[in-house]
Design a protein around this motif. Structure first.
Motif, PDB file in Angstrom:
ATOM      1  N   VAL A  13      74.713  10.598 -44.832  1.00  0.00           N
ATOM      2  CA  VAL A  13      73.988   9.381 -45.215  1.00  0.00           C
ATOM      3  C   VAL A  13      72.631   9.267 -44.525  1.00  0.00           C
ATOM      4  O   VAL A  13      71.621   9.048 -45.190  1.00  0.00           O
ATOM      5  CB  VAL A  13      74.855   8.128 -44.950  1.00  0.00           C
ATOM      6  N   ALA A  41      75.638  -2.423 -45.661  1.00  0.00           N
ATOM      7  CA  ALA A  41      75.942  -1.438 -46.702  1.00  0.00           C
ATOM      8  C   ALA A  41      75.996  -2.043 -48.110  1.00  0.00           C
ATOM      9  O   ALA A  41      75.459  -1.456 -49.055  1.00  0.00           O
ATOM     10  CB  ALA A  41      77.251  -0.716 -46.389  1.00  0.00           C
ATOM     11  N   LEU A  45      73.485  -0.880 -51.004  1.00  0.00           N
ATOM     12  CA  LEU A  45      73.982  -0.314 -52.258  1.00  0.00           C
ATOM     13  C   LEU A  45      73.455  -1.096 -53.455  1.00  0.00           C
ATOM     14  O   LEU A  45      73.000  -0.495 -54.435  1.00  0.00           O
ATOM     15  CB  LEU A  45      75.510  -0.280 -52.278  1.00  0.00           C
ATOM     16  N   TRP A  59      66.510   6.608 -55.850  1.00  0.00           N
ATOM     17  CA  TRP A  59      67.399   7.707 -55.498  1.00  0.00           C
ATOM     18  C   TRP A  59      68.039   8.265 -56.759  1.00  0.00           C
ATOM     19  O   TRP A  59      68.379   7.499 -57.673  1.00  0.00           O
ATOM     20  CB  TRP A  59      68.509   7.209 -54.602  1.00  0.00           C
ATOM     21  N   GLN A  63      72.818  10.790 -54.990  1.00  0.00           N
ATOM     22  CA  GLN A  63      72.651  10.206 -53.665  1.00  0.00           C
ATOM     23  C   GLN A  63      73.311   8.831 -53.582  1.00  0.00           C
ATOM     24  O   GLN A  63      73.916   8.488 -52.564  1.00  0.00           O
ATOM     25  CB  GLN A  63      71.170  10.110 -53.312  1.00  0.00           C
ATOM     26  N   PHE A  67      76.387   7.711 -51.087  1.00  0.00           N
ATOM     27  CA  PHE A  67      76.390   6.490 -50.274  1.00  0.00           C
ATOM     28  C   PHE A  67      77.642   5.665 -50.567  1.00  0.00           C
ATOM     29  O   PHE A  67      78.298   5.173 -49.652  1.00  0.00           O
ATOM     30  CB  PHE A  67      75.120   5.671 -50.542  1.00  0.00           C
ATOM     31  N   TRP A  70      80.664   7.206 -48.943  1.00  0.00           N
ATOM     32  CA  TRP A  70      80.672   6.879 -47.516  1.00  0.00           C
ATOM     33  C   TRP A  70      81.236   5.474 -47.293  1.00  0.00           C
ATOM     34  O   TRP A  70      82.068   5.268 -46.419  1.00  0.00           O
ATOM     35  CB  TRP A  70      79.248   7.001 -46.962  1.00  0.00           C
ATOM     36  N   CYS A  75      82.858   3.757 -44.047  1.00  0.00           N
ATOM     37  CA  CYS A  75      81.584   3.865 -43.335  1.00  0.00           C
ATOM     38  C   CYS A  75      81.721   4.601 -41.995  1.00  0.00           C
ATOM     39  O   CYS A  75      81.308   4.102 -40.943  1.00  0.00           O
ATOM     40  CB  CYS A  75      80.964   2.490 -43.103  1.00  0.00           C
TER      41      CYS A  75
END
Length: 77
Positions: A13, A41, A45, A59, A63, A67, A70, A75
């Motif tokens: 990330v 986060a 997002l 992005w 990608q 994210f 993740w 996280c």
């Protein structure tokens, strides 16, 4: 990304955020600190999906998916 692959902040990330991205967001939080990105986060997002973060480009879907993976993994560092 393979479903069985582990995703981490440091390896996966953090490198997505360029120095320019970090500099532009330091007034609010540090994109290179896992605690800051973890705390923000959902908002990050939302802005990635909307295409207005990072401020200088969108992005690619891969990608954004990374994210999200993740986030779904809790996280991790």
């Amino acid at each position: 990304m393979d479903d069985g692959a582990k995703v981490s902040f440091e390896q996966d990330v953090k490198p997505l955020f360029l120095q320019f991205d970090r500099d532009q967001m330091l007034f609010a939080f540090d994109l290179w600190r896992v605690a800051d990105v973890r705390e923000n986060a959902e908002m990050i997002l939302d802005r990635l999906v909307a295409g207005d973060m990072p401020c200088d480009r969108q992005w690619p879907e891969a990608q954004i998916t990374l994210f999200e993976a993740w986030m779904k993994a809790g996280c991790p560092d």
